[in-house]
Design an enzyme around this catalytic site. Sequence first.
Site, PDB file in Angstrom:
ATOM      1  CG  HIS A 152      -0.523   0.423   2.477  1.00  0.00           C
ATOM      2  ND1 HIS A 152      -0.177  -0.460   3.477  1.00  0.00           N
ATOM      3  CD2 HIS A 152      -0.307   1.643   2.997  1.00  0.00           C
ATOM      4  CE1 HIS A 152       0.229   0.227   4.532  1.00  0.00           C
ATOM      5  NE2 HIS A 152       0.147   1.497   4.271  1.00  0.00           N
ATOM      6  CG  ASP A 170       0.023  -3.866   2.820  1.00  0.00           C
ATOM      7  OD1 ASP A 170       0.487  -3.404   1.766  1.00  0.00           O
ATOM      8  OD2 ASP A 170      -0.257  -3.169   3.823  1.00  0.00           O
ATOM      9  CD  GLN A 226      -2.360   6.551  10.312  1.00  0.00           C
ATOM     10  OE1 GLN A 226      -2.399   6.840  11.480  1.00  0.00           O
ATOM     11  NE2 GLN A 226      -2.930   5.455   9.818  1.00  0.00           N
ATOM     12  N   GLY A 227       2.668   6.530   8.701  1.00  0.00           N
ATOM     13  CA  GLY A 227       4.037   6.859   8.303  1.00  0.00           C
ATOM     14  C   GLY A 227       5.025   5.761   8.680  1.00  0.00           C
ATOM     15  CG  ASP A 228       5.612   4.218  12.391  1.00  0.00           C
ATOM     16  OD1 ASP A 228       6.704   4.783  12.233  1.00  0.00           O
ATOM     17  OD2 ASP A 228       4.853   4.442  13.359  1.00  0.00           O
ATOM     18  CB  SER A 229       2.762   1.950   6.306  1.00  0.00           C
ATOM     19  OG  SER A 229       1.536   1.777   6.918  1.00  0.00           O
TER      20      SER A 229
HETATM   21  N1  ARG Z   1      -1.321   2.305   7.395  1.00  0.00           N
HETATM   22  C1  ARG Z   1      -0.411   3.079   8.170  1.00  0.00           C
HETATM   23  C2  ARG Z   1       0.643   3.706   7.271  1.00  0.00           C
HETATM   24  O1  ARG Z   1       0.436   3.750   6.079  1.00  0.00           O
HETATM   25  C3  ARG Z   1       0.145   2.300   9.315  1.00  0.00           C
HETATM   26  C4  ARG Z   1      -0.822   2.263  10.398  1.00  0.00           C
HETATM   27  C5  ARG Z   1      -0.356   1.505  11.559  1.00  0.00           C
HETATM   28  N2  ARG Z   1      -1.332   1.770  12.552  1.00  0.00           N
HETATM   29  C6  ARG Z   1      -1.369   1.236  13.751  1.00  0.00           C
HETATM   30  N3  ARG Z   1      -2.289   1.632  14.578  1.00  0.00           N
HETATM   31  N4  ARG Z   1      -0.500   0.339  14.096  1.00  0.00           N
HETATM   32  O2  ARG Z   1       1.615   4.294   7.721  1.00  0.00           O
END
Ligand code: ARG
Length: 254
Positions: A67, A112, A202-205
């Site tokens: 993603h 993913d 967000q941003g750790d993905s």
């Molecule tokens: N989808 C998020 C990203 O693109 C990562 C989210 C992780 N969230 C969590 N609650 N662990 O960075």
Amino acid sequence: MFLKSIFFLIAVGLSSANELRRPEGRIIGGTYVPIEDVPWQVALLVGTSHICGGSIYNKWTILTAAHCVYGEITEHVSIRAGSSLKNFGGQHVNVSKIIIHEEFNKETLDNDIALLILEKPLDTNNTLIKPIELAQEPPSPGTNVLVTGWGSMYSKPLDFYPQILLGVNLTVVDTASCREKYNLELPKPVVCAHQSGKDSCQGDSGGPLVTWPNPKLVGIVSGGPHNCATTYPGFYTDVASFRDWILKTINKLY
Ligand code: ARG
């Protein structure tokens, strides 16, 4: 903004100076992690913006979440390895090919996972840039794991993106109860991890979830509750389930 970042850098640097060798908890609820403790971590950039994390599989190949790179133009994507700062230092290398899992589903986040092939190999002849071994098996519930990244330190609407790399220790949660908690709406295959007040965000993905203190790559940051660090575990692509896909996909290239 620049000044604010400097102050923040100094503040985090001071507050965690005696904890450098013990990653604990921002990202949300974590602490500064020097890159030499997690030399497999890379920052994934689109243009000059940091969008995600990634892990070094070998000199030529980065693992990340599908993603993160879905719909991106290869020419705009690059990685930075060997630096605790997302925007400075280390080795900055362009990506020459993006390979997204054929069955990635952007609604469910099934599969993913993506590989990034680099334009030139990373120089791993140093202590700051090293590949990470893939886990052979999914981690059992209760396993201590470490997740690292430059993602937000607070849930929306208070998001704040650090310049320096942060990490937090979590505990693996059993997949069946995690699935139940999410009303069975969880991607497959998946690893769930949780710890009160701590989470990726967000941003750790795309970044690494590794067993700790004996690091093997068990997960790729994929998703979680809308707000981070709630009672819902974060969920991670189950790397052990994709070992064959990774090896096969790389073999096909050469
Ligand atoms: N989808 C998020 C990203 O693109 C990562 C989210 C992780 N969230 C969590 N609650 N662990 O960075």
